[in-house]
Write a protein that holds these residues in place. Structure first.
Motif, PDB file in Angstrom:
ATOM      1  N   MET A 122       0.828  -1.177   0.000  1.00 15.74           N
ATOM      2  CA  MET A 122       0.000   0.000   0.000  1.00 15.74           C
ATOM      3  C   MET A 122       0.873   1.241   0.000  1.00 15.74           C
ATOM      4  N   ALA A 123       0.551   2.112  -0.895  1.00 16.22           N
ATOM      5  CA  ALA A 123       1.293   3.362  -0.958  1.00 16.22           C
ATOM      6  C   ALA A 123       0.594   4.390  -0.068  1.00 16.22           C
ATOM      7  N   ARG A 124       1.339   4.974   0.820  1.00  9.61           N
ATOM      8  CA  ARG A 124       0.790   6.002   1.714  1.00  9.61           C
ATOM      9  C   ARG A 124       1.404   7.347   1.352  1.00  9.61           C
ATOM     10  N   ASP A 125       0.565   8.346   1.309  1.00  9.71           N
ATOM     11  CA  ASP A 125       1.043   9.688   1.054  1.00  9.71           C
ATOM     12  C   ASP A 125       1.642  10.251   2.345  1.00  9.71           C
ATOM     13  N   PHE A 126       2.290  11.383   2.271  1.00  6.65           N
ATOM     14  CA  PHE A 126       2.953  11.952   3.450  1.00  6.65           C
ATOM     15  C   PHE A 126       1.978  12.258   4.585  1.00  6.65           C
ATOM     16  N   ASP A 127       0.684  12.489   4.253  1.00  8.84           N
ATOM     17  CA  ASP A 127      -0.284  12.777   5.311  1.00  8.84           C
ATOM     18  C   ASP A 127      -1.014  11.522   5.798  1.00  8.84           C
ATOM     19  N   GLY A 128      -0.629  10.360   5.281  1.00  5.95           N
ATOM     20  CA  GLY A 128      -1.190   9.108   5.757  1.00  5.95           C
ATOM     21  C   GLY A 128      -2.382   8.600   4.970  1.00  5.95           C
ATOM     22  N   THR A 129      -2.797   9.300   3.908  1.00  8.80           N
ATOM     23  CA  THR A 129      -3.927   8.840   3.111  1.00  8.80           C
ATOM     24  C   THR A 129      -3.458   7.782   2.121  1.00  8.80           C
ATOM     25  N   TYR A 130      -4.362   6.886   1.788  1.00  7.96           N
ATOM     26  CA  TYR A 130      -4.046   5.791   0.870  1.00  7.96           C
ATOM     27  C   TYR A 130      -4.068   6.275  -0.568  1.00  7.96           C
ATOM     28  N   GLN A 131      -3.009   6.022  -1.296  1.00  6.74           N
ATOM     29  CA  GLN A 131      -2.910   6.341  -2.712  1.00  6.74           C
ATOM     30  C   GLN A 131      -2.675   5.032  -3.466  1.00  6.74           C
ATOM     31  N   PRO A 132      -3.714   4.486  -4.124  1.00 10.85           N
ATOM     32  CA  PRO A 132      -3.535   3.194  -4.802  1.00 10.85           C
ATOM     33  C   PRO A 132      -2.579   3.301  -5.987  1.00 10.85           C
ATOM     34  N   ASN A 133      -1.830   2.244  -6.174  1.00 10.93           N
ATOM     35  CA  ASN A 133      -0.942   2.216  -7.336  1.00 10.93           C
ATOM     36  C   ASN A 133      -1.756   1.813  -8.567  1.00 10.93           C
ATOM     37  N   ALA A 134      -1.129   1.729  -9.711  1.00 10.61           N
ATOM     38  CA  ALA A 134      -1.836   1.458 -10.960  1.00 10.61           C
ATOM     39  C   ALA A 134      -2.536   0.106 -10.919  1.00 10.61           C
ATOM     40  N   LYS A 135      -1.893  -0.904 -10.367  1.00  9.25           N
ATOM     41  CA  LYS A 135      -2.487  -2.238 -10.310  1.00  9.25           C
ATOM     42  C   LYS A 135      -3.735  -2.234  -9.429  1.00  9.25           C
ATOM     43  N   ALA A 136      -3.660  -1.603  -8.283  1.00  9.89           N
ATOM     44  CA  ALA A 136      -4.809  -1.535  -7.373  1.00  9.89           C
ATOM     45  C   ALA A 136      -5.935  -0.710  -7.987  1.00  9.89           C
ATOM     46  N   ARG A 137      -5.589   0.351  -8.686  1.00 13.45           N
ATOM     47  CA  ARG A 137      -6.591   1.193  -9.331  1.00 13.45           C
ATOM     48  C   ARG A 137      -7.321   0.423 -10.431  1.00 13.45           C
ATOM     49  N   LYS A 138      -6.571  -0.352 -11.229  1.00 15.43           N
ATOM     50  CA  LYS A 138      -7.189  -1.163 -12.280  1.00 15.43           C
ATOM     51  C   LYS A 138      -8.105  -2.218 -11.687  1.00 15.43           C
ATOM     52  N   GLN A 139      -7.690  -2.838 -10.602  1.00 19.86           N
ATOM     53  CA  GLN A 139      -8.521  -3.845  -9.950  1.00 19.86           C
ATOM     54  C   GLN A 139      -9.796  -3.206  -9.400  1.00 19.86           C
ATOM     55  N   GLN A 140      -9.669  -2.010  -8.834  1.00 17.49           N
ATOM     56  CA  GLN A 140     -10.830  -1.308  -8.304  1.00 17.49           C
ATOM     57  C   GLN A 140     -11.808  -0.963  -9.430  1.00 17.49           C
ATOM     58  N   GLU A 141     -11.292  -0.513 -10.562  1.00 22.98           N
ATOM     59  CA  GLU A 141     -12.143  -0.201 -11.704  1.00 22.98           C
ATOM     60  C   GLU A 141     -12.824  -1.457 -12.232  1.00 22.98           C
ATOM     61  N   LYS A 142     -12.089  -2.562 -12.265  1.00 21.28           N
ATOM     62  CA  LYS A 142     -12.643  -3.837 -12.713  1.00 21.28           C
ATOM     63  C   LYS A 142     -13.760  -4.287 -11.767  1.00 21.28           C
ATOM     64  N   ASP A 143     -13.537  -4.165 -10.475  1.00 23.61           N
ATOM     65  CA  ASP A 143     -14.557  -4.527  -9.492  1.00 23.61           C
ATOM     66  C   ASP A 143     -15.791  -3.642  -9.636  1.00 23.61           C
ATOM     67  N   GLN A 144     -15.576  -2.363  -9.884  1.00 25.62           N
ATOM     68  CA  GLN A 144     -16.693  -1.441 -10.045  1.00 25.62           C
ATOM     69  C   GLN A 144     -17.524  -1.809 -11.270  1.00 25.62           C
ATOM     70  N   ARG A 145     -16.867  -2.115 -12.400  1.00 25.70           N
ATOM     71  CA  ARG A 145     -17.593  -2.525 -13.606  1.00 25.70           C
ATOM     72  C   ARG A 145     -18.367  -3.821 -13.350  1.00 25.70           C
ATOM     73  N   ARG A 146     -17.756  -4.754 -12.639  1.00 27.27           N
ATOM     74  CA  ARG A 146     -18.408  -6.023 -12.332  1.00 27.27           C
ATOM     75  C   ARG A 146     -19.676  -5.792 -11.498  1.00 27.27           C
ATOM     76  N   MET A 147     -19.591  -4.908 -10.512  1.00 28.21           N
ATOM     77  CA  MET A 147     -20.752  -4.629  -9.667  1.00 28.21           C
ATOM     78  C   MET A 147     -21.854  -3.919 -10.461  1.00 28.21           C
ATOM     79  N   GLU A 148     -21.486  -3.007 -11.355  1.00 26.96           N
ATOM     80  CA  GLU A 148     -22.485  -2.345 -12.197  1.00 26.96           C
ATOM     81  C   GLU A 148     -23.188  -3.373 -13.072  1.00 26.96           C
ATOM     82  N   TYR A 149     -22.438  -4.330 -13.610  1.00 30.63           N
ATOM     83  CA  TYR A 149     -23.002  -5.378 -14.445  1.00 30.63           C
ATOM     84  C   TYR A 149     -23.961  -6.248 -13.626  1.00 30.63           C
TER      85      TYR A 149
END
Length: 72
Positions: free
Chosen positions: A1-28
């Motif tokens: 997990m990539a953390r920004d300097f203030d402690g917030t989660y910043q997903p990397n490209a792989k995590a972002r793609k998986q999140q988008e894939k999950d979102q499309r799956r749920m919409e379907y």
């Protein structure tokens, strides 16, 4: 997990793609469930010939949780 300097989660490209894939799956899945609900409603309405003029959109709008009265 990539953390920004203030402690917030910043997903990397792989995590972002998986999140988008999950979102499309749920919409379907929601679209399939909605379609199944509409077909079930039409089957139920077939028992009442006086309601056959009712369209799917009118019926789904009438049963939509958005249109349900708000309890306070």
């Amino acid at each position: 997990m990539a953390r920004d300097f203030d402690g917030t989660y910043q997903p990397n490209a792989k995590a972002r793609k998986q999140q988008e894939k999950d979102q499309r799956r749920m919409e379907y899945r929601r679209a399939i469930e909605s379609y199944c609900d509409q077909r079930q409603l039409l089957r139920d309405l077939a028992d009442y010939p006086e309601l056959q003029a009712l369209t799917v959109w009118q019926a789904s709008a009438a049963t939509s949780p958005k249109n349900a009265p708000q309890l306070r």
